[in-house]
Scaffold this motif. Structure first.
Motif, PDB file in Angstrom:
ATOM      1  N   CYS A 177      60.738  44.182  34.718  1.00 29.15           N
ATOM      2  CA  CYS A 177      61.847  43.385  35.212  1.00 29.15           C
ATOM      3  C   CYS A 177      61.672  41.968  34.680  1.00 29.15           C
ATOM      4  N   PHE A 178      62.782  41.333  34.292  1.00 35.23           N
ATOM      5  CA  PHE A 178      62.733  40.004  33.709  1.00 35.23           C
ATOM      6  C   PHE A 178      63.595  39.042  34.517  1.00 35.23           C
ATOM      7  N   LEU A 179      63.137  37.810  34.579  1.00 44.43           N
ATOM      8  CA  LEU A 179      63.912  36.724  35.169  1.00 44.43           C
ATOM      9  C   LEU A 179      64.269  35.754  34.055  1.00 44.43           C
ATOM     10  N   ASP A 180      65.567  35.550  33.852  1.00 47.36           N
ATOM     11  CA  ASP A 180      66.047  34.614  32.837  1.00 47.36           C
ATOM     12  C   ASP A 180      66.627  33.393  33.534  1.00 47.36           C
ATOM     13  N   ILE A 181      66.172  32.226  33.121  1.00 48.64           N
ATOM     14  CA  ILE A 181      66.753  30.978  33.598  1.00 48.64           C
ATOM     15  C   ILE A 181      67.466  30.361  32.409  1.00 48.64           C
ATOM     16  N   ARG A 182      68.787  30.308  32.482  1.00 48.43           N
ATOM     17  CA  ARG A 182      69.578  29.991  31.296  1.00 48.43           C
ATOM     18  C   ARG A 182      69.468  28.523  30.881  1.00 48.43           C
ATOM     19  N   SER A 183      69.449  27.633  31.842  1.00 47.88           N
ATOM     20  CA  SER A 183      69.374  26.205  31.541  1.00 47.88           C
ATOM     21  C   SER A 183      68.545  25.536  32.633  1.00 47.88           C
ATOM     22  N   PRO A 184      67.225  25.596  32.484  1.00 49.84           N
ATOM     23  CA  PRO A 184      66.369  25.099  33.575  1.00 49.84           C
ATOM     24  C   PRO A 184      66.575  23.613  33.826  1.00 49.84           C
ATOM     25  N   GLY A 185      66.666  23.276  35.100  1.00 50.92           N
ATOM     26  CA  GLY A 185      66.688  21.890  35.508  1.00 50.92           C
ATOM     27  C   GLY A 185      65.384  21.530  36.184  1.00 50.92           C
ATOM     28  N   LEU A 186      65.203  20.244  36.446  1.00 53.63           N
ATOM     29  CA  LEU A 186      63.956  19.790  37.074  1.00 53.63           C
ATOM     30  C   LEU A 186      63.758  20.452  38.431  1.00 53.63           C
ATOM     31  N   GLY A 187      64.856  20.754  39.103  1.00 54.84           N
ATOM     32  CA  GLY A 187      64.781  21.382  40.415  1.00 54.84           C
ATOM     33  C   GLY A 187      64.372  22.839  40.380  1.00 54.84           C
ATOM     34  N   ASP A 188      64.287  23.424  39.192  1.00 57.78           N
ATOM     35  CA  ASP A 188      63.878  24.834  39.068  1.00 57.78           C
ATOM     36  C   ASP A 188      62.368  24.981  38.899  1.00 57.78           C
TER      37      ASP A 188
END
Lengths: 114, 109
Positions: A74-85
């Motif tokens: 299973c994969f987790l993709d974060i498309r446009s990470p921000g500082l809050g991520d």
């Protein structure tokens, strides 16, 4: 030993640069979960798969996506990470959905956004 | 929804001491788990204990479902016991684990 494995353990990414976290399991469990955990807080469920059936939590940002190409991965993709991520991301599995089930966690991926 | 409360929030002990951590929940639950999160962030399963008593080495847990609480006992504490202890429950109203806020345990040598 059967287990849940997350890679990498530590990930540094640039603001806005897509990043993918991975999780694999040898438990042959039907359900896989992704949690986000910020400092001094309990884990927060982002989404889960029951087999190939995807279930998104209502308050999970659209910036977060997931893929489960087969039972084991299973994969987790974060498309446009921000500082809050920036957070610890935890993968978990269970044989079945609630209520009579036990969850098992991987060692986590600590994400830093610079 | 269900509320899960853990106490105490923080606990500092000397090596060798015993401790009791408590988890109260506001409704009937189907399932309860205790986890230890070590200083590196890994969540380790300690007990799956919807009711009754279980023991594993220096650790034991008791859940009294009818009175809506669970206790985690740690005897002869070691520095490696340091970390955050979470309890989490499943209940009929939801399919996901509902977490307590955790107890942060520090064992001093």
């Amino acid at each position: 030993d059967a287990m849940v494995i997350q890679n990498p353990r530590y990930q540094v990414t640039q603001f806005g640069k897509p990043v993918t976290l991975s999780c694999s399991q040898t438990l042959n469990h039907n359900v896989m979960y992704w949690y986000q955990q910020k400092s001094s807080q309990a884990p927060k469920l982002l989404f889960h798969y029951y087999d190939k059936d995807f279930n998104n939590e209502a308050d999970t940002p659209d910036n977060f996506q997931s893929r489960r190409p087969n039972t084991s991965f299973c994969f987790l993709d974060i498309r446009s990470p921000g500082l809050g991520d920036a957070a610890m991301y935890l993968c978990a599995t269970s044989r079945d959905v609630a209520p009579n089930t036990e969850a098992f966690f991987g060692q986590g991926t600590r994400l830093t956004v610079v | 929804g269900i509320q899960v409360e853990q106490s105490p929030p923080d606990l500092i002990l000397q090596e060798g001491a015993n401790s009791t951590l408590r988890c109260n929940f506001s409704d009937s639950v189907n399932n309860l788990q205790w986890f230890h999160q070590n200083p590196w962030g890994q969540l380790i399963n300690l007990f799956y204990i919807p009711s009754g008593t279980k023991q594993n080495g220096r650790l034991s847990a008791t859940t009294v479902a009818t009175e809506r609480y669970s206790l985690l006992y740690i005897s002869s504490s070691q520095t490696t016991d340091s970390g955050v202890y979470f309890c989490a429950v499943y209940w009929d109203g939801n399919y996901q684990l509902i977490w307590g806020a955790g107890t942060k345990l520090i064992i001093k040598p």
